[in-house]
Design an enzyme around this catalytic site. Structure first.
Site, PDB file in Angstrom:
ATOM      1  N   GLU A 153      -9.262 -22.009  -4.081  1.00  0.00           N
ATOM      2  CA  GLU A 153      -7.736 -21.787  -3.568  1.00  0.00           C
ATOM      3  C   GLU A 153      -7.455 -22.536  -2.416  1.00  0.00           C
ATOM      4  OE1 GLU A 153      -7.244 -17.368  -4.305  1.00  0.00           O
ATOM      5  OE2 GLU A 153      -7.569 -17.679  -6.047  1.00  0.00           O
ATOM      6  N   GLU A 258      -8.276 -16.955 -15.282  1.00  0.00           N
ATOM      7  CA  GLU A 258      -8.277 -15.302 -14.862  1.00  0.00           C
ATOM      8  C   GLU A 258      -6.637 -14.776 -15.450  1.00  0.00           C
ATOM      9  OE1 GLU A 258      -8.344 -15.726 -11.174  1.00  0.00           O
ATOM     10  OE2 GLU A 258     -10.140 -16.964 -10.186  1.00  0.00           O
TER      11      GLU A 258
HETATM   12  O1  G3I Z   1     -17.015  -3.536  -1.942  1.00  0.00           O
HETATM   13  C1  G3I Z   1     -15.912  -2.702  -2.115  1.00  0.00           C
HETATM   14  C2  G3I Z   1     -16.988  -1.400  -2.254  1.00  0.00           C
HETATM   15  O2  G3I Z   1     -17.775  -1.695  -1.568  1.00  0.00           O
HETATM   16  C3  G3I Z   1     -16.089  -0.199  -1.801  1.00  0.00           C
HETATM   17  O3  G3I Z   1     -16.408   1.281  -2.322  1.00  0.00           O
HETATM   18  C4  G3I Z   1     -14.659  -0.312  -2.697  1.00  0.00           C
HETATM   19  C5  G3I Z   1     -13.485   0.695  -2.890  1.00  0.00           C
HETATM   20  O4  G3I Z   1     -11.887   0.275  -2.931  1.00  0.00           O
HETATM   21  O5  G3I Z   1     -14.130  -1.202  -2.602  1.00  0.00           O
HETATM   22  C6  G3I Z   1     -15.050  -2.388  -3.166  1.00  0.00           C
HETATM   23  O6  G3I Z   1     -14.046  -3.771  -2.924  1.00  0.00           O
HETATM   24  C7  G3I Z   1     -13.617  -4.392  -3.819  1.00  0.00           C
HETATM   25  C8  G3I Z   1     -13.246  -5.334  -4.803  1.00  0.00           C
HETATM   26  O7  G3I Z   1     -12.433  -6.237  -5.221  1.00  0.00           O
HETATM   27  C9  G3I Z   1     -15.163  -5.254  -5.642  1.00  0.00           C
HETATM   28  O8  G3I Z   1     -14.403  -3.793  -5.926  1.00  0.00           O
HETATM   29  C10 G3I Z   1     -12.064  -4.639  -2.671  1.00  0.00           C
HETATM   30  O9  G3I Z   1     -11.326  -4.074  -1.715  1.00  0.00           O
HETATM   31  C11 G3I Z   1     -11.268  -4.993  -3.583  1.00  0.00           C
HETATM   32  O10 G3I Z   1      -9.876  -6.268  -2.522  1.00  0.00           O
HETATM   33  C12 G3I Z   1     -11.993  -6.148  -4.351  1.00  0.00           C
HETATM   34  O11 G3I Z   1     -10.651  -7.598  -5.019  1.00  0.00           O
HETATM   35  C13 G3I Z   1     -11.214  -8.173  -6.158  1.00  0.00           C
HETATM   36  C14 G3I Z   1      -9.966  -9.576  -5.499  1.00  0.00           C
HETATM   37  O12 G3I Z   1     -10.305 -10.558  -6.875  1.00  0.00           O
HETATM   38  C15 G3I Z   1     -10.533  -9.709  -4.728  1.00  0.00           C
HETATM   39  O13 G3I Z   1      -9.453 -10.625  -3.690  1.00  0.00           O
HETATM   40  C16 G3I Z   1     -10.582  -7.706  -7.976  1.00  0.00           C
HETATM   41  O14 G3I Z   1     -11.502  -7.116  -8.059  1.00  0.00           O
HETATM   42  C17 G3I Z   1     -10.934  -9.183  -8.423  1.00  0.00           C
HETATM   43  O15 G3I Z   1     -10.377  -8.909  -9.100  1.00  0.00           O
HETATM   44  C18 G3I Z   1      -9.701 -10.675  -7.322  1.00  0.00           C
HETATM   45  O16 G3I Z   1     -10.100 -11.180  -8.134  1.00  0.00           O
HETATM   46  C19 G3I Z   1      -9.278 -12.892  -7.293  1.00  0.00           C
HETATM   47  C20 G3I Z   1     -10.017 -14.150  -8.366  1.00  0.00           C
HETATM   48  O17 G3I Z   1     -11.679 -13.918  -7.675  1.00  0.00           O
HETATM   49  C21 G3I Z   1      -9.583 -15.091  -7.737  1.00  0.00           C
HETATM   50  N1  G3I Z   1      -8.631 -15.849  -7.814  1.00  0.00           N
HETATM   51  C22 G3I Z   1      -7.684 -14.106  -7.575  1.00  0.00           C
HETATM   52  C23 G3I Z   1      -8.003 -13.379  -8.437  1.00  0.00           C
HETATM   53  C24 G3I Z   1      -6.746 -11.410  -7.928  1.00  0.00           C
HETATM   54  O18 G3I Z   1      -6.634 -11.272  -6.957  1.00  0.00           O
END
Ligand code: G3I
Length: 348
Positions: A153, A258
């Site tokens: 990105e 994805e």
């Molecule tokens: O790590 C914390 C954890 O400690 C806490 O307990 C939990 C409670 O909500 O949150 C955890 O972090 C989350 C993390 O995923 C792991 O579950 C974040 O809040 C959450 O924002 C994060 O979201 C991820 C996102 O990327 C972040 O940008 C999604 O799972 C993941 O599917 C998404 O994937 C991205 C690709 O990497 C890149 N392309 C876009 C795609 C979708 O956004």
């Protein structure tokens, strides 16, 4: 004469049987085994087999895995100068043991960075840190990773450079530098550029021009990932096809890296209890058209990865607002194959 007639009947029966289509494949990975790799993003509960129903789906239908989060910088190096590989190691061992092609996601990305990186304000330090990160992470899994999302990105939709810490301090060359370093750290892994909205003309042109620059400088890039966070209507099949062809013409493989299809109107949450049949049918049709397109261009597409095993796990339940109920994936919240799976298998 009688024997001749019998022979003719037998021959016509045999040739008729040869024209019959083979048996319908029962799994996604079998359906596309001659076409492209069929991958899925997994989270910790799945690669530790804690959520065994989901793990079973991974093994049955897919032959490649991407860690949805576990290999991101924030988790691998939460403290400056220290690395924590415990989850990433478990993920890689899981993939290795079960013969999945392992996708490394991702080495250089502006999002999900550890807090400490943002205190860096000079290019020499940032360059050193980026190099060390790539060397350490890609080096650790050398020979085990099928391909790395080296840079994720880096462009805005209009094709301009995204204003990230890497662009700010290292300039445009951070992309080249990352690819060179990744190649040095693990020359056996494929190297990818990965992004969303890859059907937008501005971004497409910028990515193609970046590919050309790398190629002119003899820096290896093997494929681009069109992430594929799409919805029921957009982008159109024609737009996706135009982009698949354009990237392939630039001399790289194309991956749908994805894939998920949101069924919700932006910002709304109308299907909290269940997905109406009519929308489920639309979703199946959408998946069917997409996979027909991917199959048509199987000479250009090296992998299709679904972004999550089942609807309950999808990031889209919390995007763009928290607490929604979306249905973007191929398996439902009870681990049951949705109609989309049959719609895809019925292509054959
Ligand atoms: O790590 C914390 C954890 O400690 C806490 O307990 C939990 C409670 O909500 O949150 C955890 O972090 C989350 C993390 O995923 C792991 O579950 C974040 O809040 C959450 O924002 C994060 O979201 C991820 C996102 O990327 C972040 O940008 C999604 O799972 C993941 O599917 C998404 O994937 C991205 C690709 O990497 C890149 N392309 C876009 C795609 C979708 O956004």
């Amino acid at each position: 004469m009688k024997y001749l007639t019998i022979l003719c009947i037998l021959l016509s029966f045999t040739s008729c049987r040869e024209e019959e289509p083979g048996p319908k494949p029962h799994t996604l990975k079998d359906a596309f085994s001659e076409s492209f790799i069929m991958g899925v993003a997994v989270n910790k509960a799945q690669y530790t087999s804690e959520e065994i129903e989901a793990t079973n789906i991974v093994h049955k239908h897919f032959n490649s895995i991407t860690a949805e989060n576990s290999m991101k910088w924030q988790y691998i190096s939460p403290e400056q100068g220290k690395f924590n590989f415990s989850d990433a190691d478990t993920f890689v061992t899981f993939g290795d043991t079960n013969n999945h092609k392992i996708i490394g996601h991702t080495l250089v990305w502006h999002s999900q960075l550890p807090e400490w990186i943002h205190s860096i304000t000079d290019s020499a330090t940032l360059r050193n840190i980026m190099y060390t990160h790539i060397d350490t992470v890609a080096g650790r899994y050398k020979g085990k990773i099928h391909g790395w999302d080296v840079v994720n990105e880096a462009f805005n939709n209009d094709g301009s450079f995204r204003d990230t810490i890497f662009y700010k301090y290292l300039g445009e060359s951070f992309i080249e530098e990352a690819f060179i370093r990744a190649e040095q750290a693990d020359s056996t892994a494929e190297l990818y550029y990965n992004d969303y909205n890859m059907t937008f003309e501005g971004k497409r042109n910028a990515v193609i021009s970046m590919i050309q620059t790398l190629q002119e400088k003899n820096i290896r890039i093997d494929a681009v990932g069109m992430q594929g966070h799409w919805n029921l209507e957009h982008p159109s099949i024609e737009e996706i096809e135009t982009s698949i062809i354009a990237y392939a013409n630039a001399g790289v493989d194309v991956m749908i890296s994805e894939l998920d299809i949101s069924v919700l109107p932006r910002g709304e949450n109308p299907y909290e209890q269940e997905l109406p049949e009519q929308i489920e049918n639309q979703l199946s049709e959408r998946y069917k058209s997409l996979f027909q397109l991917f199959y048509k261009h199987r000479d250009k597409i090296s992998r299709v990865t679904i972004w999550g095993v089942h609807d309950g796990q999808s990031w889209l339940n919390n995007h763009p607002i928290d607490g929604r109920t979306d249905y973007p994936l191929l398996f439902d919240r009870n681990y049951k194959a949705k109609n989309c799976v049959n719609a895809i298998l019925n292509i054959f």
